[in-house]
Design an enzyme around this catalytic site. Structure first.
Site, mmCIF file in Angstrom:
data_model
loop_
_atom_site.group_PDB
_atom_site.id
_atom_site.type_symbol
_atom_site.label_atom_id
_atom_site.label_comp_id
_atom_site.label_asym_id
_atom_site.label_seq_id
_atom_site.Cartn_x
_atom_site.Cartn_y
_atom_site.Cartn_z
ATOM 1 N N ARG A 4 46.647 15.600 -0.143
ATOM 2 C CA ARG A 4 47.726 16.520 -0.520
ATOM 3 C C ARG A 4 48.582 16.053 -1.699
ATOM 4 N NH1 ARG A 4 51.407 18.199 4.182
ATOM 5 N NH2 ARG A 4 51.482 15.977 4.569
ATOM 6 N N ASP A 5 48.315 14.888 -2.275
ATOM 7 C CA ASP A 5 49.105 14.459 -3.435
ATOM 8 C C ASP A 5 48.259 13.616 -4.388
ATOM 9 O OD1 ASP A 5 51.389 14.375 -5.016
ATOM 10 O OD2 ASP A 5 52.192 12.606 -4.032
ATOM 11 N N LEU A 6 47.028 14.069 -4.633
ATOM 12 C CA LEU A 6 46.185 13.359 -5.591
ATOM 13 C C LEU A 6 46.760 13.528 -6.993
ATOM 14 C CD1 LEU A 6 42.469 14.086 -4.598
ATOM 15 C CD2 LEU A 6 43.697 11.921 -4.466
#
Length: 394
Positions: A4-6
């Site tokens: 969810r936060d690449l």
């Protein structure tokens, strides 16, 4: 696992060229129909790499990470962000509505197939993106160097920079040995605080891997006792070689305890979880995630054995710690609140159960949605409670 936060800041190329993904602080174990929001309803992620469904606060899937990967690949290949804007709101609007600029318009030498892959990853609808990471890997594979090929001058980075293509050029090369500390220099740090860095002998590593594989096969046949015994056979020699509180030994013991719990052998699982909680508390502190998880599992064993008062006190104690270090609607907190409410209900303590389950239901509706499986289960429990209380009142 959905990250969810690449983003580039969460992707590290190690000295040996290995690419590592970092910062799983907001990652979520994949659950069906789960929408992940903060307590205030704000989308989670970094705006420059945020998928349209994250901006909208919609359902998060593995394709969410694929969109972020498309943003990262676009930036790697042309040196520019997919979208740029003066405000976060305009940036989020572009991710939802604007078409990305094809890579070959920004850098003509990018292969057409790479441009097509990045545009595929950046499609607005999650279901229109590649099916999974395996498909993305297969489409990237033709651009990787074959085994044995030396890097050309155009392929090398700055002097001394790690080469992330090395694993493909030399797929069977052993890992480089860590350099010995200089005389008088600091000693190497342990893997876990308080535990010496003991290397795992090759034969023991093979035995551990074989035990896990054999145990997993037995679990598929629901042969829980045998699956636990298989792990038990390797725990003693592993503890002798690595130490009773080494990371590998604790993982084996925790897996065996979980299998015993799953198989209904609560009397055997309870002392194991208690001992594991104490061991993890010595290693990482009593409020650490692993110590909390083992204490919660021990409490569930106590509940199954009829020790309800002790179980409720233990679950509430773990919940208090979770609330102090994490959100009240984190996965761990939600599960603990659900356990406490349902245990109270099972004991006929309907008024107390209602006090726990009603605010939990409100949080579940806001964060996970009314159609979530656990949300529906809690709603049904509350309906039973209201009927019971109304009948008592009358």
């Amino acid at each position: 696992m959905i990250h969810r936060d690449l983003k580039p800041g969460n992707i590290l190329v190690a000295r040996d060229g290995t690419v590592k993904v970092l910062d799983f602080g907001i990652a979520a174990i994949l659950r069906t129909d789960v929408t992940k929001l903060t307590a205030t309803g704000s989308p989670i992620g970094t705006h420059q790499y945020m998928s349209p469904e994250q901006v909208r606060g919609g359902r998060i899937t593995p394709q969410t990470d694929l969109y972020a990967l498309g943003c990262v690949l676009h930036e790697l290949l042309c040196g520019r962000l997919v979208f740029e804007a003066e405000s976060e709101y305009l940036l989020m609007y572009q991710h939802v509505n604007a078409a990305p600029t094809p890579l070959r318009q920004l850098r003509p030498d990018v292969p057409e197939a790479l441009e097509e892959l990045v545009l595929h990853l950046l499609r607005k609808a999650p279901e229109a993106r590649p099916a999974d990471t395996q498909e993305v890997y297969a489409r990237l594979l033709p651009f990787l160097p074959p085994p044995g090929q030396d890097p050309g001058t155009a392929d090398t980075g700055p002097a001394g920079a790690p080469d992330p293509t090395g694993v493909f050029r030399r797929p069977f090369a052993p890992r480089a040995r860590a350099q010995a500390p200089a005389p008088g220099g600091p000693a190497p740090t342990a893997v876990l605080p308080g535990a010496p860095p003991v290397p795992v002998p090759a034969r023991l590593r093979e035995d551990i891997e074989e035990a896990y594989a054999h145990s997993d096969a037995l679990l598929e046949e629901e042969r829980f006792a045998q699956a636990a015994e298989v792990l038990g056979e390797v725990i003693a020699p592993a503890a002798l070689a690595l130490g009773s509180e080494s990371r590998q030994v604790l993982a084996l013991r925790r897996q065996r305890a979980a299998i015993r719990l799953l198989g209904g052998d609560y009397r055997a699982a309870l002392p194991e979880f208690d001992a594991l909680a104490d061991a993890y508390a010595r290693i990482a502190g009593p409020t650490g995630e692993q110590a909390r998880a083992c204490r919660a599992q021990a409490a569930r064993c106590r509940a199954e054995l009829g020790q309800v008062t002790d179980a409720l006190a233990a679950l509430q104690g773990v919940l208090n710690v979770v609330r102090a270090v994490d959100s009240d609607v984190s996965e761990e907190a939600v599960e603990l609140r659900h356990n406490i409410g349902m245990l109270l209900l099972a004991q006929g303590r309907t008024a107390e159960a209602r006090q726990v389950l009603e605010p939990l239901h409100q949080d579940m509706c806001m964060v996970f949605g009314p159609e979530d499986e656990m949300t529906v289960e809690i709603a049904e429990a509350l309906a039973v409670i209201r009927l019971d209380l109304d009948g008592t009142a009358s």
